[in-house]
Design a protein around this motif. Structure first.
Motif, PDB file in Angstrom:
ATOM      1  N   LEU A  50       5.743  -9.270  -7.254  1.00 14.14           N
ATOM      2  CA  LEU A  50       5.428 -10.596  -6.743  1.00 14.14           C
ATOM      3  C   LEU A  50       5.751 -10.704  -5.261  1.00 14.14           C
ATOM      4  O   LEU A  50       6.730 -10.117  -4.789  1.00 14.14           O
ATOM      5  N   LYS A  70      -6.469 -17.165  -6.182  1.00 15.52           N
ATOM      6  CA  LYS A  70      -6.298 -15.784  -5.725  1.00 15.52           C
ATOM      7  C   LYS A  70      -6.317 -15.768  -4.202  1.00 15.52           C
ATOM      8  O   LYS A  70      -6.883 -16.669  -3.575  1.00 15.52           O
ATOM      9  N   PHE A 117      -2.432  -6.933   0.449  1.00 22.23           N
ATOM     10  CA  PHE A 117      -2.043  -7.219  -0.927  1.00 22.23           C
ATOM     11  C   PHE A 117      -3.021  -8.233  -1.514  1.00 22.23           C
ATOM     12  O   PHE A 117      -3.050  -9.381  -1.097  1.00 22.23           O
ATOM     13  N   CYS A 119      -3.883 -10.624  -4.454  1.00 26.20           N
ATOM     14  CA  CYS A 119      -3.015 -11.296  -5.417  1.00 26.20           C
ATOM     15  C   CYS A 119      -3.740 -12.349  -6.230  1.00 26.20           C
ATOM     16  O   CYS A 119      -4.690 -12.963  -5.755  1.00 26.20           O
ATOM     17  N   GLU A 120      -3.239 -12.579  -7.434  1.00 22.34           N
ATOM     18  CA  GLU A 120      -3.579 -13.754  -8.216  1.00 22.34           C
ATOM     19  C   GLU A 120      -2.413 -14.713  -8.069  1.00 22.34           C
ATOM     20  O   GLU A 120      -1.250 -14.293  -8.044  1.00 22.34           O
ATOM     21  N   THR A 121      -2.716 -16.008  -7.961  1.00 22.02           N
ATOM     22  CA  THR A 121      -1.643 -16.989  -7.845  1.00 22.02           C
ATOM     23  C   THR A 121      -0.850 -17.007  -9.149  1.00 22.02           C
ATOM     24  O   THR A 121      -1.398 -17.243 -10.219  1.00 22.02           O
ATOM     25  N   GLY A 135       2.457 -14.895  -5.496  1.00 22.63           N
ATOM     26  CA  GLY A 135       1.313 -14.120  -5.923  1.00 22.63           C
ATOM     27  C   GLY A 135       1.708 -12.880  -6.692  1.00 22.63           C
ATOM     28  O   GLY A 135       2.670 -12.191  -6.344  1.00 22.63           O
ATOM     29  N   SER A 136       0.967 -12.597  -7.737  1.00 20.44           N
ATOM     30  CA  SER A 136       1.114 -11.368  -8.507  1.00 20.44           C
ATOM     31  C   SER A 136       0.182 -10.333  -7.872  1.00 20.44           C
ATOM     32  O   SER A 136      -1.033 -10.529  -7.836  1.00 20.44           O
ATOM     33  N   VAL A 137       0.743  -9.253  -7.362  1.00 21.78           N
ATOM     34  CA  VAL A 137      -0.040  -8.240  -6.648  1.00 21.78           C
ATOM     35  C   VAL A 137      -0.874  -7.449  -7.646  1.00 21.78           C
ATOM     36  O   VAL A 137      -0.349  -6.856  -8.583  1.00 21.78           O
ATOM     37  N   LYS A 138      -2.192  -7.450  -7.424  1.00 23.16           N
ATOM     38  CA  LYS A 138      -3.123  -6.756  -8.308  1.00 23.16           C
ATOM     39  C   LYS A 138      -3.696  -5.494  -7.680  1.00 23.16           C
ATOM     40  O   LYS A 138      -4.137  -4.595  -8.387  1.00 23.16           O
TER      41      LYS A 138
END
Length: 164
Positions: A50, A70, A117, A119-121, A135-138
């Protein structure tokens, strides 16, 4: 509650604390790229991976970031100081001024950053006059470059080296 003297002292102290400079991007409901300069970026968690950044409630793009779910954080390289000016101006088609492309996730990626990076929120938090985006790093890309730094209201770099 801070008085004006305290507020000035607070800003002076934080302005003398070197930070990295980043641009965060997303797309609006019509698929047009949106972005702004930030210096409020940090890592938050390794498991899950995150990151977080914040945006002023007065920003014209806050609702777009909230609605999209995102975003991309671009940690700028030392040779990208012109991007800070471009992404800090109002009423400018920022993306017409730079080299960028859409990622596989249909997010705007700015060329040349030393780290990107996607990310999805994960969560948003209202905090004072800002909203914190976690953010979750995708997806990520990292290049061996020196970062652009913000210190005393100016941007620049120092040779820091890179260690993966």
């Amino acid at each position: 509650m801070l008085n004006k003297a305290d507020e000035h002292l607070f800003k002076a102290a934080l302005g003398n604390y070197p930070t990295g400079v980043a641009i965060v991007t997303t797309v609006d409901n019509e698929g047009h790229p949106v972005g702004l300069t930030i210096n409020s970026f940090t890592s938050l968690s390794m498991d899950p991976l995150l990151v977080l950044w914040s945006i002023d409630h007065k920003s014209s793009s806050i609702h777009t970031f909230k609605e999209t779910g995102k975003f991309v954080v671009h940690l700028l390289a030392e040779d990208q100081n012109e991007l800070v000016r471009i992404f800090s101006k109002k009423d400018l088609d920022r993306f017409s001024e730079i080299n960028w492309s859409f990622s596989a996730n249909q997010l705007p990626i700015i060329e040349g950053a030393f780290a990107v990076f996607e990310c999805e929120t994960f969560q948003t938090i209202e905090a004072g006059d800002h909203t914190i985006f976690i953010g979750s790093v995708k997806n990520m890309q990292v290049k061996e470059k020196s970062p652009l730094l913000y210190h005393r209201r100016t941007v620049g770099s120092i040779p820091l080296g890179f260690h993966a």
